[in-house]
Design an enzyme around this catalytic site. Structure first.
Site, PDB file in Angstrom:
ATOM      1  N   ASP A   1      -0.838  -9.591  -5.440  1.00  0.00           N
ATOM      2  CA  ASP A   1       0.570  -9.197  -5.367  1.00  0.00           C
ATOM      3  C   ASP A   1       0.737  -7.744  -5.816  1.00  0.00           C
ATOM      4  O   ASP A   1       1.686  -7.390  -6.524  1.00  0.00           O
ATOM      5  CB  ASP A   1       1.447 -10.130  -6.213  1.00  0.00           C
ATOM      6  CG  ASP A   1       2.919 -10.035  -5.844  1.00  0.00           C
ATOM      7  OD1 ASP A   1       3.228  -9.565  -4.739  1.00  0.00           O
ATOM      8  OD2 ASP A   1       3.762 -10.429  -6.672  1.00  0.00           O
TER       9      ASP A   1
ATOM     10  N   LEU B   1       0.806  -1.221   0.000  1.00  0.00           N
ATOM     11  CA  LEU B   1       0.000   0.000   0.000  1.00  0.00           C
ATOM     12  C   LEU B   1       0.840   1.272   0.000  1.00  0.00           C
ATOM     13  O   LEU B   1       0.301   2.368  -0.003  1.00  0.00           O
ATOM     14  CB  LEU B   1      -0.933  -0.003   1.212  1.00  0.00           C
ATOM     15  CG  LEU B   1      -1.887  -1.201   1.303  1.00  0.00           C
ATOM     16  CD1 LEU B   1      -2.674  -1.169   2.598  1.00  0.00           C
ATOM     17  CD2 LEU B   1      -2.819  -1.236   0.097  1.00  0.00           C
TER      18      LEU B   1
END
Length: 432
Positions: free
Chosen positions: A309, A68
């Site tokens: 991923d 993130l």
């Protein structure tokens, strides 16, 4: 504007992996919980009705591997954009690896990430703490403090530990306290190439990553699991031989789970084409036989979860020669079409196929089980299975705009995402 306290999702086909069922019906939501499934209870009055006619209604997706960009990251507001991407992709729970900058090896960093995510009020974030300080493999991180600060496990992300003695000690400690360890299936010395070893990489002159880079790592991990009893999650399998080793380990009763990247499930090494840097991934794309084995392993439950991923790289990281490009790609918004494609290729019904991004993923991560049953958390998505779209820069919420699936016509799009009874995403046709 105040959120409505009652919602009615009406006219959809309810797909519930927890019960293994798919049937038409409505879902009534009161506050943060599902109030009723099917005909709403007598006296239920919805402040807002969401028309799901012709759509699938299912629990929100769980992604066990999505980066993130925080803590760290050069772009301000990256966590905001990536959680918006998660909502747009129907991913309501995101497991975040610790390979951030700085590494998630201190409780204060974990708490900051959780605090930021709660303020944004979108998808839930489940951090993984670093197994070793700085992911350097030299000294154990403060595992107990990291777990106390809400980490669901300890991980080396994509960085293997080169010192097997250190890995043994880490797994002994984790086993003593019941912590789960998440490890990459790659030997650090054999995994230094940029493409899967084989005729195609050889033809392109690219340094190869042999299958034994994965199998040697798996043999080591499984032997240490036998010695310590430590529960281990293996991240992003890529080979047929790796699937076979995992299947044997599970048949033996070892406490191991595993996942596979959607890219390795849907693509092969020949998709690299003429040095297409979008295909620079870690682990690398392998041959057709490997892809078929991964598909079969995910279908029969040997592999527990399908992951995006997701790695939010900028265009500058990819506009380089193939061998110099950063590995990784955007993926949060593509996980739903990927699992629908998996269902089609494997010939599975939707409740069973969706388990790899809902119930089975939840069990592997040790988080609450998603469900569409009355009384469950109101965490669900409305999906148009007939919508076709391409993951272009215009269509993606993530800051990362490049995907190996960028030239593919994807089938299935999230129309609405609901968490705790709040609508956090609605598809905007004007963006298409």
């Amino acid at each position: 504007m105040n959120e409505p306290k009652t919602l009615l999702v009406r006219g959809g086909a309810l797909v519930d992996p927890a019960s293994g069922t798919q049937h038409p019906g409505d879902i009534a939501i009161a506050g943060e919980r599902i109030h009723a499934v099917g005909p709403a209870a007598a006296g239920f009055s919805a402040e807002r009705v969401i028309d799901a006619e012709g759509c699938l209604v299912m629990p929100g997706l769980i992604d066990l591997c999505a980066r993130l960009g925080e803590p760290g990251g050069e772009a301000e507001g990256l966590l905001d954009s990536e959680l918006a991407a998660a909502g747009a992709g129907g991913v309501t729970r995101v497991v975040c690896p610790p390979d951030t900058d700085p590494v998630l090896d201190e409780p204060s960093l974990v708490e900051m990430l959780r605090w930021r995510a709660r303020r944004i009020k979108r998808s839930r974030v489940y951090p993984l703490g670093a197994l070793t300080t700085g992911l350097k493999g030299e000294r154990l991180a403060e595992m107990a403090s990291l777990v106390k600060s809400s980490c669901i496990g300890l991980s080396q992300a994509g960085t293997p530990i080169t010192d097997t003695q250190m890995l043994l000690r880490a797994m002994q400690y984790a086993s003593t306290f019941g912590y789960k360890v998440w490890l990459p299936a790659q030997d650090p010395h054999l995994g230094r190439g940029v493409a899967a070893s084989g005729p195609y990489a050889q033809r392109l002159g690219l340094p190869g990553v042999p299958v034994v880079a994965e199998t040697i790592a798996l043999h080591t991990i499984f032997e240490l699991v036998r010695a310590t009893g430590c529960a281990v999650h293996v991240g992003r399998l890529s080979s047929a031989a790796g699937v076979a080793l995992l299947r044997r380990a599970k048949d033996e009763g070892l406490p191991v789970t595993a996942d596979v990247s959607m890219h390795n499930l849907l693509l092969t090494d020949v998709d690299i084409g003429w040095f297409d840097a979008r295909m620079r991934l870690d682990p690398p794309l392998r041959q057709q036989a490997d892809r078929d084995a991964l598909l079969a392993g995910l279908a029969d439950g040997t592999i527990d979860a399908l992951v995006s991923d997701h790695t939010p790289l900028g265009s500058d990281d990819k506009v380089l020669p193939f061998g110099e490009a950063e590995p990784g790609a955007t993926g949060l918004e593509l996980l739903l079409p990927a699992v629908l494609e998996f269902a089609r290729r494997a010939g599975l019904d939707l409740p069973r196929a969706l388990g790899c991004v809902t119930t089975r993923a939840a069990a592997a991560a040790g988080v609450g089980m998603p469900s569409l049953a009355a009384g469950a958390a109101a965490e669900l998505i409305v999906v148009d299975p007939r919508a076709s779209w391409r993951p272009t820069a215009r269509n993606l919420r993530s800051r990362a705009k490049l995907s190996p699936l960028g030239d593919v016509e994807l089938q299935g799009r999230v129309r609405t995402t609901i968490i705790d009874g709040r609508v956090i995403h609605e598809y905007d046709a004007a963006r298409a």
